[in-house]
Design a protein around this motif. Structure first.
Motif, PDB file in Angstrom:
ATOM      1  N   ALA A 136       0.828  -1.210   0.000  1.00 19.28           N
ATOM      2  CA  ALA A 136       0.000   0.000   0.000  1.00 19.28           C
ATOM      3  C   ALA A 136       0.862   1.260   0.000  1.00 19.28           C
ATOM      4  N   ILE A 137       1.956   1.225   0.757  1.00 16.63           N
ATOM      5  CA  ILE A 137       2.852   2.383   0.786  1.00 16.63           C
ATOM      6  C   ILE A 137       3.505   2.582  -0.577  1.00 16.63           C
ATOM      7  N   MET A 138       3.860   1.500  -1.242  1.00 21.54           N
ATOM      8  CA  MET A 138       4.453   1.632  -2.580  1.00 21.54           C
ATOM      9  C   MET A 138       3.441   2.209  -3.575  1.00 21.54           C
ATOM     10  N   LEU A 139       2.172   1.841  -3.432  1.00 22.44           N
ATOM     11  CA  LEU A 139       1.144   2.460  -4.279  1.00 22.44           C
ATOM     12  C   LEU A 139       1.047   3.955  -3.999  1.00 22.44           C
ATOM     13  N   GLY A 140       1.178   4.329  -2.735  1.00 19.32           N
ATOM     14  CA  GLY A 140       1.192   5.751  -2.386  1.00 19.32           C
ATOM     15  C   GLY A 140       2.381   6.469  -3.016  1.00 19.32           C
ATOM     16  N   PHE A 141       3.538   5.818  -3.032  1.00 18.44           N
ATOM     17  CA  PHE A 141       4.704   6.399  -3.705  1.00 18.44           C
ATOM     18  C   PHE A 141       4.413   6.615  -5.184  1.00 18.44           C
ATOM     19  N   GLY A 142       3.700   5.660  -5.792  1.00 12.64           N
ATOM     20  CA  GLY A 142       3.329   5.821  -7.202  1.00 12.64           C
ATOM     21  C   GLY A 142       2.462   7.048  -7.406  1.00 12.64           C
ATOM     22  N   SER A 143       1.549   7.300  -6.484  1.00 17.52           N
ATOM     23  CA  SER A 143       0.694   8.490  -6.576  1.00 17.52           C
ATOM     24  C   SER A 143       1.511   9.766  -6.431  1.00 17.52           C
TER      25      SER A 143
END
Length: 100
Positions: free
Chosen positions: A63-70
């Motif tokens: 989930a944190i990596m998805l946030g980094f993508g955002s």
């Protein structure tokens, strides 16, 4: 209230790079917290026989990596606008005017 929101939006537009850096630092702290809890759970399971669910930490890291993508998407969008202004809307050697 509306005027405060508009002022904040104008400030955020003028300082987008600082906001992206700030968000990235906060997100890295979240990643470190989840990583340390995973490491603690891993060692606790092995040394003390606890039942810490390691899969939950992997989901948190995902989930944190998805946030980094955002955050990266926001940074790329802002940088593209700046680059376009630099290349096409400015004279050679002059700084682009971001106050539109």
């Amino acid at each position: 209230m509306k005027n405060k929101f508009i002022r904040f939006c104008n400030w955020a537009q003028a300082n987008w790079l600082a906001l992206v850096i700030f968000l990235t630092i906060i997100w890295m702290m979240f990643l470190c917290i989840v990583g340390f809890s995973w490491l603690y759970g891993f060692w606790s399971n092995g040394l003390r026989g606890t039942k810490f669910d390691l899969a939950s930490c992997w989901q948190g890291i995902g989930a944190i990596m998805l946030g980094f993508g955002s955050i990266l998407g926001l940074a790329k969008a802002g940088w593209t606008v700046y680059q376009t202004d630099s290349e096409h809307n400015s004279k050679l050697g002059e700084k682009p005017n971001n106050n539109k």
